[in-house]
Design a protein around this motif. Structure first.
Motif, PDB file in Angstrom:
ATOM      1  N   VAL A  44      42.216   5.031  28.613  1.00 42.05           N
ATOM      2  CA  VAL A  44      41.741   5.358  27.680  1.00 42.05           C
ATOM      3  C   VAL A  44      40.305   6.501  28.279  1.00 42.05           C
ATOM      4  O   VAL A  44      40.283   7.570  27.841  1.00 42.05           O
ATOM      5  CB  VAL A  44      40.665   4.426  26.931  1.00 42.05           C
ATOM      6  CG1 VAL A  44      39.968   4.800  25.930  1.00 42.05           C
ATOM      7  CG2 VAL A  44      41.806   3.561  26.278  1.00 42.05           C
ATOM      8  N   PHE A  45      39.698   5.998  29.423  1.00 40.69           N
ATOM      9  CA  PHE A  45      38.642   6.882  30.039  1.00 40.69           C
ATOM     10  C   PHE A  45      39.154   6.942  31.454  1.00 40.69           C
ATOM     11  O   PHE A  45      39.137   5.855  32.290  1.00 40.69           O
ATOM     12  CB  PHE A  45      37.336   6.284  29.756  1.00 40.69           C
ATOM     13  CG  PHE A  45      37.072   6.393  28.113  1.00 40.69           C
ATOM     14  CD1 PHE A  45      36.995   7.330  27.507  1.00 40.69           C
ATOM     15  CD2 PHE A  45      36.055   5.209  27.504  1.00 40.69           C
ATOM     16  CE1 PHE A  45      36.605   7.392  26.286  1.00 40.69           C
ATOM     17  CE2 PHE A  45      35.554   5.212  26.593  1.00 40.69           C
ATOM     18  CZ  PHE A  45      35.913   6.370  25.869  1.00 40.69           C
ATOM     19  N   SER A 118      40.941  -0.342  30.969  1.00 40.91           N
ATOM     20  CA  SER A 118      41.393   0.244  29.576  1.00 40.91           C
ATOM     21  C   SER A 118      42.695   1.064  29.917  1.00 40.91           C
ATOM     22  O   SER A 118      42.762   2.235  29.714  1.00 40.91           O
ATOM     23  CB  SER A 118      40.393   1.282  28.898  1.00 40.91           C
ATOM     24  OG  SER A 118      40.084   2.064  30.026  1.00 40.91           O
ATOM     25  N   SER A 119      43.562   0.440  30.832  1.00 43.00           N
ATOM     26  CA  SER A 119      44.747   1.118  31.303  1.00 43.00           C
ATOM     27  C   SER A 119      46.030   0.307  31.071  1.00 43.00           C
ATOM     28  O   SER A 119      46.035  -1.218  30.739  1.00 43.00           O
ATOM     29  CB  SER A 119      44.612   1.354  32.769  1.00 43.00           C
ATOM     30  OG  SER A 119      44.673   0.327  33.562  1.00 43.00           O
ATOM     31  N   ALA A 120      47.402   0.913  30.991  1.00 42.59           N
ATOM     32  CA  ALA A 120      48.419   0.240  31.008  1.00 42.59           C
ATOM     33  C   ALA A 120      49.408   0.925  31.722  1.00 42.59           C
ATOM     34  O   ALA A 120      49.268   2.302  31.730  1.00 42.59           O
ATOM     35  CB  ALA A 120      48.667  -0.102  29.621  1.00 42.59           C
ATOM     36  N   ASN A 200      44.186   6.177  17.554  1.00 41.56           N
ATOM     37  CA  ASN A 200      43.824   6.798  18.771  1.00 41.56           C
ATOM     38  C   ASN A 200      44.459   6.063  19.995  1.00 41.56           C
ATOM     39  O   ASN A 200      44.962   5.130  19.588  1.00 41.56           O
ATOM     40  CB  ASN A 200      42.299   6.856  19.095  1.00 41.56           C
ATOM     41  CG  ASN A 200      41.580   5.571  19.039  1.00 41.56           C
ATOM     42  OD1 ASN A 200      42.135   4.504  18.974  1.00 41.56           O
ATOM     43  ND2 ASN A 200      40.200   5.442  19.230  1.00 41.56           N
ATOM     44  N   ILE A 201      44.005   6.102  21.065  1.00 42.79           N
ATOM     45  CA  ILE A 201      45.115   5.589  22.074  1.00 42.79           C
ATOM     46  C   ILE A 201      44.644   4.098  22.148  1.00 42.79           C
ATOM     47  O   ILE A 201      45.592   3.153  22.791  1.00 42.79           O
ATOM     48  CB  ILE A 201      44.563   6.181  23.586  1.00 42.79           C
ATOM     49  CG1 ILE A 201      45.491   5.689  24.657  1.00 42.79           C
ATOM     50  CG2 ILE A 201      43.012   5.802  24.170  1.00 42.79           C
ATOM     51  CD1 ILE A 201      45.345   6.492  26.149  1.00 42.79           C
ATOM     52  N   ALA A 554      35.553   7.720  19.320  1.00 43.13           N
ATOM     53  CA  ALA A 554      34.918   8.211  20.362  1.00 43.13           C
ATOM     54  C   ALA A 554      35.887   8.909  21.364  1.00 43.13           C
ATOM     55  O   ALA A 554      36.857   8.144  21.846  1.00 43.13           O
ATOM     56  CB  ALA A 554      34.040   7.183  21.166  1.00 43.13           C
ATOM     57  N   GLU A 555      35.647   9.969  21.866  1.00 44.53           N
ATOM     58  CA  GLU A 555      36.383  10.613  22.854  1.00 44.53           C
ATOM     59  C   GLU A 555      35.911  10.898  24.257  1.00 44.53           C
ATOM     60  O   GLU A 555      36.707  11.142  25.139  1.00 44.53           O
ATOM     61  CB  GLU A 555      36.553  11.955  22.459  1.00 44.53           C
ATOM     62  CG  GLU A 555      37.448  12.159  21.025  1.00 44.53           C
ATOM     63  CD  GLU A 555      37.763  13.524  20.369  1.00 44.53           C
ATOM     64  OE1 GLU A 555      37.555  14.412  21.307  1.00 44.53           O
ATOM     65  OE2 GLU A 555      38.703  13.607  19.711  1.00 44.53           O
ATOM     66  N   THR A 556      34.520  10.584  24.348  1.00 47.87           N
ATOM     67  CA  THR A 556      34.022  10.578  25.704  1.00 47.87           C
ATOM     68  C   THR A 556      33.353   8.876  25.986  1.00 47.87           C
ATOM     69  O   THR A 556      32.809   8.538  24.971  1.00 47.87           O
ATOM     70  CB  THR A 556      33.074  11.669  25.971  1.00 47.87           C
ATOM     71  OG1 THR A 556      31.876  11.147  25.122  1.00 47.87           O
ATOM     72  CG2 THR A 556      33.683  12.947  25.715  1.00 47.87           C
TER      73      THR A 556
END
Length: 625
Positions: A44-45, A118-120, A200-201, A554-556
């Motif tokens: 995500v970030f 926040s990853s996969a 969103n993601i 939110a994108e950031t």
């Protein structure tokens, strides 16, 4: 307290699975999400921690031996699980009480490690390609992926799984999956998921973590019915044996299709994992002392301070450890059921909260082991402090007429007492608030504006925390509130929580620390009356709904932080909860025939995932392993 939340940062992915890597493919972060290039991971970030050529996760021992067994005491629940019993093998629906561990038997499209938030990374899907608008996600299925009976995992199985969970799954999972516009098989090796425009993601992180079922196995079976036969799975474990309400045991799949993949090396080392069910914590502790439970995380300070003095502790057969907890603590609280008219006024809720004397409770019942909580964002940068800054005000000002004036001040923090147990000043403040709300005190009884006495029942399924409740109850009674504490059996408790049949009850939730629609399950109007949702307080507030959408969109990292702080201010100003306590460590106790890697995963204790058995130590404990 036991952790009563569930879909946390790793979601289903933490419950069992493995990952594979598509060599030299870029991550989503590297590709800047504008790509048709196959990706091996998504985040995500920020960038992914692990590159495409990594050998194994940082926190595992790649040479860990396989074998042995572990009997842990479960410390968190998800979906329809119950701490004290189970009566169905399906944990992904609303009906029944699901068992611990069933997630170990299923694989998923991708998997999250325990040292990223926040990853996969690729698992059943060997890669994923993303459209420029981030609304179409195409997953290529690994041809090596197969179920335990040897049949390959097909695109049809994945399509079936996502659709059945969306249409018939537990609300806390289905609500996110309803953001899928469509899911279709493409040829013999691909699945295409199209999202609704407002997705969103974070929606994708839910999708890729869902269990994959065999469509053929489920033919002729009702997905929502009570299940007494284990569904066909494809994860690193399969069901070995069970007895409803008593125990459930899983065995490692020795030839698991992903066992030699880099993200699996050094993981899932126990040949057997068994969960025992007991009627209460006293019984489970006695089972631990006798060796029937072999690993225990302690959540009761009184027990940690006074009960770990039995022979196996004294002679070293059981080890005790205090391990630093680096995860955000989340919020543990008493939840008001605001669906009930008597709790509709936030002044009444605030007044009730004033009567909880944390300082006395911490000193006299919890050995000063805890800190008072005031937020769901404890130990994070998302907890609001001070007065709103310019960025926060930019969100809040357009909604000023919908927001309590208190939200524009410094965020609410429960007042401290002197710890003496006498709360006269707070009682005066509470009575003043109650009077302002239209209540009145007559003959020692606090009457609501309707003329009825204000009654409050605390609902629980375990009497461990009766002393904590009793002190609170006595303080409430001192100002005329008819407060009581009621313990019911596990099944009744689960049903009453599901149907929101309570005045106040305890739970603990950790917030998603990246944009995720799951947060609407906690505080969104859409979940307020959905049976089984995590919105225990019944929050249905238009201003909060608007802020939730900003959190999700939110994108950031900065946008997410600002919106989260505004959310924190609003929740605290509305007094939906009476926050309890948190601490910065895990209390662990285990029979001394286990070993573990040198590095602990940052966001987990890693026991089931990374520990292993030391056979040479078993005989010294007098156990059979």
């Amino acid at each position: 307290m036991r952790n009563g939340n569930c879909l946390h940062r790793r979601g289903f992915l933490a419950l069992g699975g493995a990952a594979i890597l598509a060599p030299q493919l870029p991550s989503l972060a590297e590709a800047k999400i504008s790509t048709q290039t196959p990706l091996y991971g998504i985040s995500v970030f920020g960038d992914l921690k692990y590159q495409s050529d990594f050998k194994h996760l940082e926190y595992v021992n790649p040479d860990a031996p396989k074998g042995g067994r572990i009997v842990p005491q479960a410390s968190s629940i998800v979906y329809n699980q119950n701490f004290n019993t189970f009566d169905t093998l399906n944990m992904f629906v609303l009906r029944g009480n699901g068992p611990y561990g069933m997630g170990l038997t299923f694989a998923s499209l991708m998997q999250s490690p325990a040292d990223e938030l926040s990853s996969a990374y690729a698992y059943v899907a060997r890669s994923v390609t993303v459209s420029d608008d981030k609304l179409t996600w195409q997953f290529e299925i690994d041809p090596e992926a197969h179920f335990h009976d040897g049949t390959p995992i097909s695109p049809a199985d994945i399509v079936f799984s996502l659709k059945v969970l969306r249409d018939k799954g537990h609300e806390n999972l289905a609500s996110s999956l309803r953001q899928m516009e469509s899911v279709e098989a493409l040829g013999n090796d691909k699945v295409v998921v199209s999202l609704l425009p407002d997705s969103n993601i974070s929606t994708v992180l839910t999708i890729v973590g869902c269990p994959i079922f065999s469509e053929k196995w489920w033919e002729g079976r009702d997905f929502e019915a009570t299940l007494s036969e284990a569904p066909l799975g494809s994860g690193p474990y399969r069901l070995r044996q069970y007895s409803f309400g008593s125990y459930i045991e899983f065995e490692r799949v020795p030839d698991h299709w992903a066992a030699k993949k880099p993200i699996m090396i050094g993981r899932y080392n126990f040949d057997r994992i068994r969960y025992e069910y007991y009627r209460d914590r006293t019984a489970s502790f006695e089972a631990f002392k006798a060796g029937h439970i072999q690993f225990r995380e302690e959540f009761t300070s009184r027990s940690w301070a006074t009960d770990y003095n039995f022979p196996a502790i004294i002679d070293g057969r059981i080890k005790r450890e205090e391990v630093r907890d680096e995860t955000p603590s989340g919020g543990q609280a008493w939840f008001f059921n605001t669906r009930r008219e008597k709790f509709a006024d936030p002044r009444i809720r605030k007044a009730i909260g004033l009567m909880f004397d944390f300082e006395w409770t911490n000193a006299n019942l919890m050995y000063n082991s805890y800190e008072r909580s005031a937020s769901f964002y404890e130990k994070t940068e998302y907890k609001a402090t001070g007065t709103p800054d310019a960025a926060e005000l930019a969100i809040m000002e357009p909604m000023r007429d919908q927001i309590p004036a208190e939200a524009f001040e410094e965020p609410y923090v429960p007042p401290k007492t002197d710890g003496s147990g006498r709360v006269r000043n707070l009682a005066r403040d509470a009575v003043k608030l109650l009077t302002e709300s239209g209540c009145k005190l007559e003959g020692g009884r606090l009457l609501l504006p309707s003329g009825e006495q204000l009654a409050l029942e605390f609902l629980d399924d375990d009497n461990t925390f009766e002393p904590h409740h009793n002190a609170f109850v006595n303080n409430l009674r001192s100002i005329g509130i008819n407060a009581t504490y009621r313990v019911v059996d596990a099944s009744q408790y689960a049903l009453r929580r599901r149907d929101f049949d309570f005045d106040m009850t305890i739970s603990r939730f950790s917030m998603p620390l990246y944009p995720h629609r799951f947060i609407k399950q906690l505080f969104g109007s859409s979940s307020a009356n959905a049976p089984g949702s995590f919105n225990l307080a019944g929050v249905a507030n238009p201003a909060i709904d608007e802020v939730l959408e900003k959190i999700i969109a939110a994108e950031t990292p900065e946008e997410f932080k600002v919106a989260s702080r505004v959310m924190d201010r609003l929740l605290r100003a509305e007094h939906y909860f009476v926050f309890q306590w948190h601490k910065a460590s895990h209390w662990l106790a285990y029979w001394d025939f286990y070993d573990k890697p040198a590095i602990k995963p940052k966001y987990d204790i890693g026991v089931i995932d990374t520990w292993w058995t030391r056979p040479d130590r078993i005989s010294a404990t007098g156990m059979s392993g």
